[in-house]
Design an enzyme around this catalytic site. Structure first.
Site, PDB file in Angstrom:
ATOM      1  N   THR A  44     -17.157  42.583  12.085  1.00 50.97           N
ATOM      2  CA  THR A  44     -16.148  41.293  12.028  1.00 50.97           C
ATOM      3  C   THR A  44     -17.148  40.029  12.343  1.00 50.97           C
ATOM      4  OG1 THR A  44     -14.444  42.647  12.976  1.00 50.97           O
ATOM      5  CG2 THR A  44     -14.466  40.288  13.419  1.00 50.97           C
ATOM      6  N   GLN A  62     -17.421  49.203   4.191  1.00 54.27           N
ATOM      7  CA  GLN A  62     -16.901  50.478   3.868  1.00 54.27           C
ATOM      8  C   GLN A  62     -17.843  51.067   2.978  1.00 54.27           C
ATOM      9  OE1 GLN A  62     -14.405  52.075   5.094  1.00 54.27           O
ATOM     10  NE2 GLN A  62     -13.357  50.685   6.549  1.00 54.27           N
ATOM     11  N   HIS A  95     -20.318  51.555  13.249  1.00 56.61           N
ATOM     12  CA  HIS A  95     -19.026  52.709  13.524  1.00 56.61           C
ATOM     13  C   HIS A  95     -18.426  53.458  12.555  1.00 56.61           C
ATOM     14  CE1 HIS A  95     -15.242  50.747  13.845  1.00 56.61           C
ATOM     15  NE2 HIS A  95     -15.786  49.781  13.506  1.00 56.61           N
ATOM     16  N   CYS A 101       2.791  45.637  11.971  1.00 57.16           N
ATOM     17  CA  CYS A 101       3.858  45.614  12.605  1.00 57.16           C
ATOM     18  C   CYS A 101       4.308  43.933  13.212  1.00 57.16           C
ATOM     19  CB  CYS A 101       4.186  46.550  13.793  1.00 57.16           C
ATOM     20  SG  CYS A 101       5.847  47.156  13.953  1.00 57.16           S
TER      21      CYS A 101
HETATM   22  N1  PLP Z   1     -14.650  45.009   7.147  1.00 56.96           N
HETATM   23  C1  PLP Z   1     -14.013  46.105   6.708  1.00 56.96           C
HETATM   24  C2  PLP Z   1     -13.988  46.328   5.056  1.00 56.96           C
HETATM   25  C3  PLP Z   1     -13.760  47.017   7.548  1.00 56.96           C
HETATM   26  O1  PLP Z   1     -13.165  48.037   7.120  1.00 56.96           O
HETATM   27  C4  PLP Z   1     -13.852  46.835   9.095  1.00 56.96           C
HETATM   28  C5  PLP Z   1     -13.445  47.972  10.210  1.00 56.96           C
HETATM   29  O2  PLP Z   1     -12.494  47.730  10.220  1.00 56.96           O
HETATM   30  C6  PLP Z   1     -14.405  45.479   9.191  1.00 56.96           C
HETATM   31  C7  PLP Z   1     -14.840  44.671   8.661  1.00 56.96           C
HETATM   32  C8  PLP Z   1     -14.715  45.022  10.897  1.00 56.96           C
HETATM   33  O3  PLP Z   1     -15.902  45.989  11.396  1.00 56.96           O
HETATM   34  P1  PLP Z   1     -16.108  46.017  12.812  1.00 56.96           P
HETATM   35  O4  PLP Z   1     -14.809  46.955  13.249  1.00 56.96           O
HETATM   36  O5  PLP Z   1     -17.494  46.383  13.125  1.00 56.96           O
HETATM   37  O6  PLP Z   1     -16.029  44.837  13.552  1.00 56.96           O
END
Ligand code: PLP
Length: 379
Positions: free
Chosen positions: A73, A179, A201, A325
């Protein structure tokens, strides 16, 4: 009683044993502040820079192009907001199926008066390259953000072509590769994107650790100000254990990638074939597009969308959906909606995502449980 089956690896993954070991060794022995000049600091600095080099090698980048962040994020925010500040008042163009880390960042810019253009996708989730071309031609934004692989349906975008078109228009290209890493060959030498976001993660590394690839020469403004760590782009004392864990996880995932992805693609295909046989009217979303081998997103029209995930969980399968939701009602996933699916198809959808510990027996269980749950929710 069977143990519940975890089919939610796109949400997060368990820490790999080698990652835990490597992180514990840093936390126990190389716990210094990498900015300190003394021995403790130098040892921590060496561990951090080793992690940076190893991670960079996995994605075919140079160590100076890696900025460690506190997750995917933050990497997405830094790429977009950092470019917009640097690129002046020009806006951004993002695909309609981005993760919220990108879409919500674009929305913040829009609420501040910035120009935000949404690049549409077709029925299979692939972006409309002509629409992108038009945006680049008429009103070039400060940055284009189109993800490498989608987290809900797994569709893989033609990132090399997008990067080339952005480069030709002189516009910075950011790709959310969270991903994609560990599942596809992610080599920054082959895809001329300027910026790419990663998260530990999703591949057996720790939560709260990520990285932004910043191609040499790409101008970027920091979001956090302070001690000037990470070449001034991410102030704050570095999480050395997280960076080391990320590097180990990325190396391991890459080393196993080809065999693991072939194994998981076969399991995913068996899951989809079995579900199609057992559930009338089942739709496999984005089935016609190039997809990650680990994600299967299915819709079962006629089933109660609000109850679906909970009923599945109670029956012993942990999965997820892109539905949100809000004010008591289930809103269908923005990804499926952007692909043109009506609410009664997009609503009752489930994302199964497979990973390192997924077995044949897990797929058998899902094939037993899901059709029974759907039958119940349709009656
Ligand atoms: N971008 C994508 C495509 C994701 O699947 C995720 C994970 O939920 C994120 C960004 C966010 O990553 P993080 O959970 O490390 O902040």
């Amino acid at each position: 009683m069977h143990d519940p089956v975890y089919l939610d690896y796109a949400a997060t993954t368990p820490l790999r044993a080698e990652v835990r070991e490597a992180m514990l060794s840093v936390l126990g022995e190389r716990w210094g502040n990498p900015s300190s000049v003394h021995r403790w600091g130098r040892e921590a600095r060496a561990a951090l820079e080793d992690a940076r080099s190893r991670f960079a090698a996995v994605i075919g980048a140079s160590p100076a192009e890696i900025v460690f962040t506190r997750g995917g994020t933050e990497a997405d925010n830094l790429a977009i907001l950092g470019r917009v500040r640097d690129g002046g008042s020009r806006g951004v163009a993002v695909s309609a199926i981005e993760h919220k880390a990108v879409l919500a960042t674009a929305a913040v810019l829009a609420s501040g008066g910035g120009e935000v253009r949404i690049v549409p996708v077709d029925a299979e989730g692939l972006i409309d390259l002509d629409a992108l071309e038009e945006i680049l031609r008429i009103q070039p934004p400060a940055v284009v953000s189109v993800m490498w692989a989608n987290n809900e349906v797994g569709v893989i975008q033609p990132v090399a072509r997008i990067a080339e078109r952005c480069a030709a228009a002189g516009v910075a290209y950011h790709t959310d590769a969270v991903q994609a890493l560990g599942k596809l060959a992610v080599r920054m030498g082959e895809v001329p994107a300027d910026l790419a976001a990663f998260s530990a993660h999703k591949l057996g590394g720790p939560r709260g650790t990520g990285a932004l690839f910043v191609r040499r020469g790409t101008q970027l403004h920091p979001l956090l100000h302070g001690g000037g760590q990470e070449r001034g782009l991410r102030s704050g004392t570095e999480d050395v254990a997280g960076a080391v864990g990320f590097a180990v996880a990325a190396e391991r995932a890459e080393a196993e990638r080809e065999t693991e992805m072939a194994r998981l693609a076969a399991l995913r295909d068996r899951l989809e074939a079995g579900l199609r046989e057992r559930v009338t009217g089942l739709r496999v979303n984005a089935a016609g597009a190039p997809r990650l081998p680990t994600i299967s997103n299915v819709s079962a029209p006629g089933a109660d969308a609000e109850m679906l995930l909970m009923a599945l969980d109670m029956a012993g399968v942990a999965a997820s959906s892109g539905s949100a939701c809000s004010s008591g009602a289930v809103e269908p996933s923005h990804v499926l909606t952007a692909m043109g699916l009506p609410a009664d198809v997009a609503g009752p959808s489930v994302r199964f995502s497979l990973g390192r510990d997924t077995t044949d027996a897990d797929i058998d269980r899902a094939l037993e449980i899901f059709p029974a749950v759907i039958e119940r929710l349709r009656s």
